[in-house]
Design a protein around this motif. Sequence first.
Motif, short mmCIF file in Angstrom:
data_model
loop_
_atom_site.label_atom_id
_atom_site.label_comp_id
_atom_site.label_asym_id
_atom_site.label_seq_id
_atom_site.Cartn_x
_atom_site.Cartn_y
_atom_site.Cartn_z
N ARG A 180 0.85 -1.14 0.16
CA ARG A 180 0.20 -0.04 0.01
C ARG A 180 0.74 1.15 0.02
N MET A 181 0.41 2.41 -0.13
CA MET A 181 0.91 3.54 0.11
C MET A 181 0.71 4.20 1.31
N SER A 182 1.91 4.69 1.72
CA SER A 182 1.84 5.57 3.15
C SER A 182 0.72 6.27 3.19
N LEU A 183 0.13 6.89 4.27
CA LEU A 183 -0.95 7.86 4.46
C LEU A 183 -0.15 9.17 3.94
N HIS A 184 0.97 9.49 4.19
CA HIS A 184 1.46 11.02 3.90
C HIS A 184 2.96 10.81 3.46
N ASP A 185 3.62 9.89 3.49
CA ASP A 185 4.81 10.04 2.95
C ASP A 185 5.11 8.90 1.77
N PRO A 186 6.56 9.67 1.33
CA PRO A 186 6.86 8.84 -0.07
C PRO A 186 7.54 7.18 0.32
N ILE A 187 6.52 6.64 1.07
CA ILE A 187 6.82 5.19 1.53
C ILE A 187 5.80 4.25 0.87
N MET A 188 6.24 3.16 0.49
CA MET A 188 5.23 1.96 0.31
C MET A 188 5.30 0.98 1.42
N PRO A 189 4.61 0.61 2.28
CA PRO A 189 4.99 -0.17 3.37
C PRO A 189 4.29 -1.65 2.82
N LEU A 190 5.14 -2.66 2.87
CA LEU A 190 4.49 -4.22 2.69
C LEU A 190 4.56 -4.94 3.79
N ASN A 191 3.45 -5.30 4.22
CA ASN A 191 3.12 -6.50 5.41
C ASN A 191 3.15 -7.78 4.95
N LEU A 192 3.77 -8.55 5.51
CA LEU A 192 3.77 -10.23 5.04
C LEU A 192 3.45 -10.92 6.29
N GLU A 193 2.75 -11.88 6.18
CA GLU A 193 2.55 -13.05 7.09
C GLU A 193 2.60 -14.29 6.62
N SER A 194 2.99 -15.22 7.55
CA SER A 194 2.87 -16.72 6.94
C SER A 194 2.75 -17.89 7.95
N ASN A 195 1.98 -18.78 7.56
CA ASN A 195 1.70 -19.84 8.56
C ASN A 195 2.63 -21.30 8.67
N ILE A 196 3.90 -20.78 7.80
CA ILE A 196 4.93 -21.97 8.05
C ILE A 196 6.13 -21.29 8.19
N GLU A 197 7.21 -22.02 8.60
CA GLU A 197 8.54 -21.70 8.83
C GLU A 197 9.21 -21.25 7.68
N GLY A 198 9.68 -20.07 7.36
CA GLY A 198 10.41 -19.54 6.04
C GLY A 198 9.48 -19.18 5.06
N GLY A 199 8.12 -19.07 5.54
CA GLY A 199 7.23 -18.62 4.58
C GLY A 199 7.29 -17.43 4.01
N VAL A 200 7.65 -16.38 5.14
CA VAL A 200 7.85 -14.74 4.75
C VAL A 200 8.65 -14.74 3.78
N ALA A 201 9.78 -15.51 3.76
CA ALA A 201 11.05 -15.31 2.82
C ALA A 201 10.58 -15.72 1.46
N ILE A 202 9.73 -16.62 1.49
CA ILE A 202 9.14 -17.19 0.41
C ILE A 202 8.25 -16.12 -0.43
#
Length: 518
Positions: free
Chosen positions: A476-498
């Motif tokens: 998504r776009m940050s509400l006010h800044d020149p930033i794009m946050p990325l949120n990641l979640e996984s249910n397995i070990e090493g899943g976020v890296a994948i």
Amino acid sequence: METLNYKKLQNGSDIRGVALPGVEGENVNLTVEAAKRLTLGFIRWLSEKTGKAAKDLTISIGHDPRLSGEDLKYAAISAMLSEEVLALDCGLASTPAMFMSTVFEEYKCDGAIMITASHLPFNRNGFKYFDKDGGLNKKDITAIIEIAEKSELPGPAVCLSQECDLMETYASHLREIIKKGVNAENPAGCMAAVKDNIPTYERPLAGLKIVVDAGNGAGGFYAENILAPLGADVSGSQFLDPDGSFPNHAPNPEDKKAMASISAKVIETGADFGLIFDTDVDRSAAVDENGKEIARNGIVALAAVLASEGHPGTTVVTDSITSDQLAVFLEDTLGLKHLRFKRGYKNVINKAIELNEAGTDCQLAIETSGHAALKENYFLDDGAYLATKIVIKAALLAKEGKKISSVIAELEEPLEAREVRFPILAEEFGDYGKTVIEAFEKAAEAKEGIEVVKPNYEGVRLTFDKENGDGWCLLRMSLHDPIMPLNLESNIEGGVAIIAEKVREILAPFDKLDISKL
């Protein structure tokens, strides 16, 4: 008159700026002069909305412990007095209490000003504005700034401000809510009950040990003026003294150091649970008897349980980064409806109000940051009010021999979670961000094992099957800044890296998006 530009001070529905020197590269832009002109802007905006002349307005003003707070307060008061506004000086206060000054019969203010920059560093400060309808929206702040930029500096004061003990009124209000909510019976021989630490109506929290961490913000009153008078043992509480240099940890329930500190204190003291507030007490989180954080998805889940009591099937509006497991808890376990909306506490609050106006029962709007607004409490994001609901629940559970952890025992958490923030290097960062979002969604739709989540109200949310990381991400776009946050979640070990690698492949062509942190 000189040309002024206060637009850079707008932070959505708040004013935020640098109020003190001392941080390299951060020049002071929230000056005493700016405070005076912005206050004139608020007075004239409020006068137009209410139809009252300035001299017939009553406006309260308070501040958190920030080092620049009093100087900005006196500047704002001088502007009010120059317009013959009745100014109520509330001193050290919480943001929610300032809104309540428009509600309490003792005050009935037309408007309120809170001087705070929430959890930001010591050199920052800002203004939050309220009228009887609640916190002002982004368009209102824009209008106030436009008026301020055209206003001459106010003249000398023509009357005096009045001091008032708003925080005691507010504390008394919350104490009464707890007494009524617990409704402990007075056993025969009340003096013996006090001696034996048995709950009574006036001391419903007797026997409970509660740790409060105020982070040296404005929240110390909750331990000293609410919990202790009601019988709770708050001896393990920490950082209750206001100190605008914030010497111990950031006053922020999202801060890892802050949460680790209160978790350790709960375990060390054997407390029943802990409560932690941000600087101005519009956010809160908790820690259970085992020292486990009840924050982010956990505080949303707990607040949903409390808000839904007496309102089966109600809708809960959250921000965009809540987990899939939370949705399962809200919808399948609690039988509620969940609307995952946008980041920004005003966004979720306004959406909840909109749903109610359209005929959909919605009792709670909440961000994972800890901003929780309940319909029963004016849809005011009030960390102390949420804490009060938690305290009542804990006291009632204690009668059954249960602890606060039992309330959300069925909430599952993802195995891994991560947030990455990508700087946008393009000058027109808003347009560039939109281009990235559109291309990201289109590219994801063409890949096996990835699904674009719809409906979705902010950015692009993707789910990944078990072979591709077993989780989700939100860009998504940050509400006010020149930033794009990325949120990641996984249910397995090493899943976020994948999942991160899948995202990196899609975003690689965008040379003005710094994805090096992936």
